[in-house]
Design a protein around this motif. Structure first.
Motif, PDB file in Angstrom:
ATOM      1  N   SER A   1      -7.234  11.547  -6.355  1.00 51.64           N
ATOM      2  CA  SER A   1      -7.595  11.544  -4.935  1.00 51.64           C
ATOM      3  C   SER A   1      -7.178  12.849  -4.278  1.00 51.64           C
ATOM      4  O   SER A   1      -7.937  13.458  -3.516  1.00 51.64           O
TER       5      SER A   1
ATOM      6  N   GLU B   1      -1.171  19.514   4.040  1.00 54.14           N
ATOM      7  CA  GLU B   1      -0.883  18.546   2.986  1.00 54.14           C
ATOM      8  C   GLU B   1       0.548  18.666   2.467  1.00 54.14           C
ATOM      9  O   GLU B   1       1.186  17.645   2.171  1.00 54.14           O
TER      10      GLU B   1
ATOM     11  N   THR C   1       0.817  -1.221   0.000  1.00 49.74           N
ATOM     12  CA  THR C   1       0.000   0.000   0.000  1.00 49.74           C
ATOM     13  C   THR C   1       0.845   1.263   0.000  1.00 49.74           C
ATOM     14  O   THR C   1       0.335   2.344  -0.314  1.00 49.74           O
TER      15      THR C   1
ATOM     16  N   SER D   1      -1.565  12.785   1.134  1.00 49.71           N
ATOM     17  CA  SER D   1      -1.911  12.810   2.555  1.00 49.71           C
ATOM     18  C   SER D   1      -1.581  11.494   3.240  1.00 49.71           C
ATOM     19  O   SER D   1      -1.783  11.345   4.435  1.00 49.71           O
ATOM     20  N   ASP D   2      -1.087  10.516   2.483  1.00 50.39           N
ATOM     21  CA  ASP D   2      -0.797   9.160   2.953  1.00 50.39           C
ATOM     22  C   ASP D   2      -2.045   8.299   3.058  1.00 50.39           C
ATOM     23  O   ASP D   2      -2.029   7.249   3.691  1.00 50.39           O
ATOM     24  N   ARG D   3      -3.117   8.724   2.410  1.00 52.35           N
ATOM     25  CA  ARG D   3      -4.303   7.869   2.319  1.00 52.35           C
ATOM     26  C   ARG D   3      -4.158   6.930   1.126  1.00 52.35           C
ATOM     27  O   ARG D   3      -3.688   7.338   0.058  1.00 52.35           O
ATOM     28  N   THR D   4      -4.581   5.683   1.289  1.00 51.44           N
ATOM     29  CA  THR D   4      -4.517   4.705   0.211  1.00 51.44           C
ATOM     30  C   THR D   4      -5.629   4.987  -0.795  1.00 51.44           C
ATOM     31  O   THR D   4      -6.806   5.028  -0.431  1.00 51.44           O
TER      32      THR D   4
ATOM     33  N   ARG E   1      -9.832  15.913  -2.888  1.00 51.54           N
ATOM     34  CA  ARG E   1      -9.792  16.430  -1.519  1.00 51.54           C
ATOM     35  C   ARG E   1      -9.474  17.923  -1.508  1.00 51.54           C
ATOM     36  O   ARG E   1     -10.012  18.680  -0.694  1.00 51.54           O
TER      37      ARG E   1
ATOM     38  N   TRP F   1      -4.810  13.931  10.545  1.00 52.16           N
ATOM     39  CA  TRP F   1      -4.345  13.272   9.321  1.00 52.16           C
ATOM     40  C   TRP F   1      -4.691  14.135   8.116  1.00 52.16           C
ATOM     41  O   TRP F   1      -5.853  14.170   7.709  1.00 52.16           O
TER      42      TRP F   1
ATOM     43  N   GLN G   1      -9.102   0.706  -2.971  1.00 49.75           N
ATOM     44  CA  GLN G   1      -9.788  -0.075  -1.945  1.00 49.75           C
ATOM     45  C   GLN G   1      -9.195  -1.486  -1.921  1.00 49.75           C
ATOM     46  O   GLN G   1      -9.716  -2.422  -2.520  1.00 49.75           O
TER      47      GLN G   1
ATOM     48  N   LYS H   1      -0.402   5.375  -2.102  1.00 47.35           N
ATOM     49  CA  LYS H   1      -0.743   6.503  -1.246  1.00 47.35           C
ATOM     50  C   LYS H   1      -0.825   7.813  -2.031  1.00 47.35           C
ATOM     51  O   LYS H   1      -0.037   8.054  -2.943  1.00 47.35           O
ATOM     52  N   ASP H   2      -1.784   8.670  -1.626  1.00 47.96           N
ATOM     53  CA  ASP H   2      -1.790  10.028  -2.163  1.00 47.96           C
ATOM     54  C   ASP H   2      -0.921  10.907  -1.274  1.00 47.96           C
ATOM     55  O   ASP H   2      -0.226  10.413  -0.377  1.00 47.96           O
TER      56      ASP H   2
END
Length: 492
Positions: free
Chosen positions: A469, A487, A68, A75-78, A473, A182, A81, A72-73
């Motif tokens: 992504s 960010e 993963t 922001s470190d969000r995957t 956001r 986050w 899904q 990541k974007d």
């Protein structure tokens, strides 16, 4: 059973000797920890830190890394899904946060100058079956350079990087557990020089302490630093590096950017490669990429022209550049809109494209013109003749930035494209406009079939999904300035 590196096809007798030499060096120099570092999609180093006694085995067998990290974007969000049915259907080899293995290059070893008894190695990811992870951005550049080699050329790049250094107001910024979020809050900072006094020796003196840290860090790591300068904006500085082959230059940029941030933080400073820090009256930072092709057989500068083409003047590319150089330039211009998202990949960076700001607005080139997107430098008989692309921001992933130049330039050469005449008025509205937002830049890439095919449709889909992504956001943020502070400012 053979070791993992052998199964990957990268471990031979020469690499075995390098591993053995490094093992002796770790012991002789008293190294206690070794960082196995990998450059992510956003140009940030991630990896594992091993005790020195485990490093030799890891060089042969790899180091596990959760997949993963490649999804990541900013922001470190995957962005995929990974636990949903079909969530990684477009990403063969990925799913359910499975493992990848990092294999490091033993010849990339550096001893880090800002921390005790710690070494560093550059690594790249592999699937557990021994096949390379082709989405890795360093491999993207390696493939581009292989295509360039097939055409008979190598690429040399010089780095000219603007960034900002601030004094931290709190020695331990953003570590209050009650403030954790986050992404977390940006650090509180003050200036190291007040700006608006370009190249002022007095302002350099004000900023000398952090700039000395930058100098010593770069030189201790063996990076070919040439100069450090005070730029126009408050707390803005610039580092210039000697030209090297493209892959080395990209590796150097990744190492420099991440190293100086860590070294400065330990001394109470915050370095940011964010294009436009979140304060009033700042100046945008750019990353001006100097580039030239060399004949792979002779090493001669392939952009060099001994005499102007007959019937040309200084506004004709053929007055200064060889036919190959002129076609390469035309390729950069033809694919400028499509390549922009690789050169300026953050939502923040598009605020730089404004008139009379020493940053481009339009797809134009100029003869030693700092307002144009592409600046041609040199002259007939000058071995240093080169092209400077001024479209980049300092947060760009260097492997993708460089690869976009190669693919665009090669298309120009293959098709014999001819550039228009140079501009004398870069902000007068001539030429196509560069994208003005991350969303527009992603759309421009999607419309550029040549670049999509050159990078690979699978890579472009993967890259675009992750950048979308970020864009979504950004567009949904109630407070755009606070979004950018969290960010980008604290992390890039």
């Amino acid at each position: 059973m053979s070791g993992f590196a052998q199964r990957c096809g990268v471990h031979d007798a020469a690499r075995e000797q390098s591993v053995a030499r490094l093992a002796r060096r770790l012991s002789e120099q008293g190294i206690e920890l070794v960082r196995f570092a990998w450059c992510d999609l956003h140009g940030v180093l991630r990896g594992k830190t091993l005790v020195a006694s485990a490093a030799e085995r890891a060089l042969r067998e790899g180091v596990g890394m959760v997949s993963t990290l490649m999804l990541k974007d900013t922001s470190d969000r995957t962005a995929f899904q990974v636990f949903e049915p079909g969530g990684t259907a477009t990403l063969p080899g990925f799913g359910f946060a499975n493992n990848l293995l990092l294999l490091a290059d033993p010849d990339s070893f550096r001893q880090l100058p800002w921390t005790a008894a710690t070494g560093w190695l550059r690594a790249q990811p592999w699937f557990e079956d021994g096949t390379p992870v082709e989405l890795d951005t360093r491999r993207v550049l390696q493939r581009a350079l292989a295509k360039l080699a097939d055409a008979g050329y190598t690429l040399r790049c010089g780095l000219e990087v603007e960034f900002h250094i601030y004094k931290l107001q709190d020695a331990q910024p953003s570590l209050d557990p009650m403030q954790a979020a986050w992404p977390g809050p940006a650090p509180a900072v003050s200036l190291v020089h007040p700006g608006y006094n370009l190249l002022a020796e007095g302002w350099f003196d004000l900023a000398e302490e952090p700039l000395r840290i930058v100098q010593h860090t770069a030189q201790s790591l063996g990076l070919p630093l040439l100069s450090l300068e005070v730029e126009l904006g408050p707390s803005q500085v610039e580092a210039v590096f000697e030209a090297t082959d493209a892959l080395t230059a990209a590796d150097n940029m990744v190492l420099f950017r991440n190293a100086v941030k860590m070294a400065l933080r330990r001394a109470g400073y915050h370095a940011t490669f964010m294009c436009r820090p979140p304060f009033p009256n700042i100046m945008s930072s750019g990353w001006h990429l100097h580039q030239s092709l060399c004949d792979a057989r002779t090493g001669r500068n392939a952009f060099l022209r001994e005499a102007p083409a007959p019937g040309t003047d200084t506004n004709d590319a053929a007055h200064t550049l060889s036919e190959v150089g002129a076609s390469y330039l035309a390729g950069l211009l033809h694919h400028a809109r499509g390549m922009t998202v690789f050169c300026t990949p953050t939502a923040n960076g598009f605020g730089r494209f404004r008139p009379n700001a020493l940053a481009p607005q339009s797809v134009l080139w100029g003869r030693d013109n700092r307002g144009a997107m592409v600046r041609v430098i040199g002259g007939c008989g000058d071995a240093a003749t080169r092209i400077e692309n001024r479209i980049g921001e300092p947060a760009a992933n260097p492997y993708l930035y460089f690869a976009s130049q190669v693919h665009a330039g090669l298309d120009g050469i293959a098709r014999g494209l001819k550039p228009p005449r140079a501009t004398d008025a870069p902000y007068a509205g001539g030429g196509e406009s560069l994208p003005t937002s991350l969303g527009e830049a992603l759309a421009a890439l999607a419309d550029d079939a040549v670049l999509c095919d050159a990078f690979g449709r699978d890579f472009v889909a993967y890259f675009s999904r992750i950048k979308q992504s970020e864009q979504q956001r950004f567009a949904a943020a109630e407070d755009i300035d606070e979004f950018q502070r969290r960010e980008y400012f604290g992390r890039f």
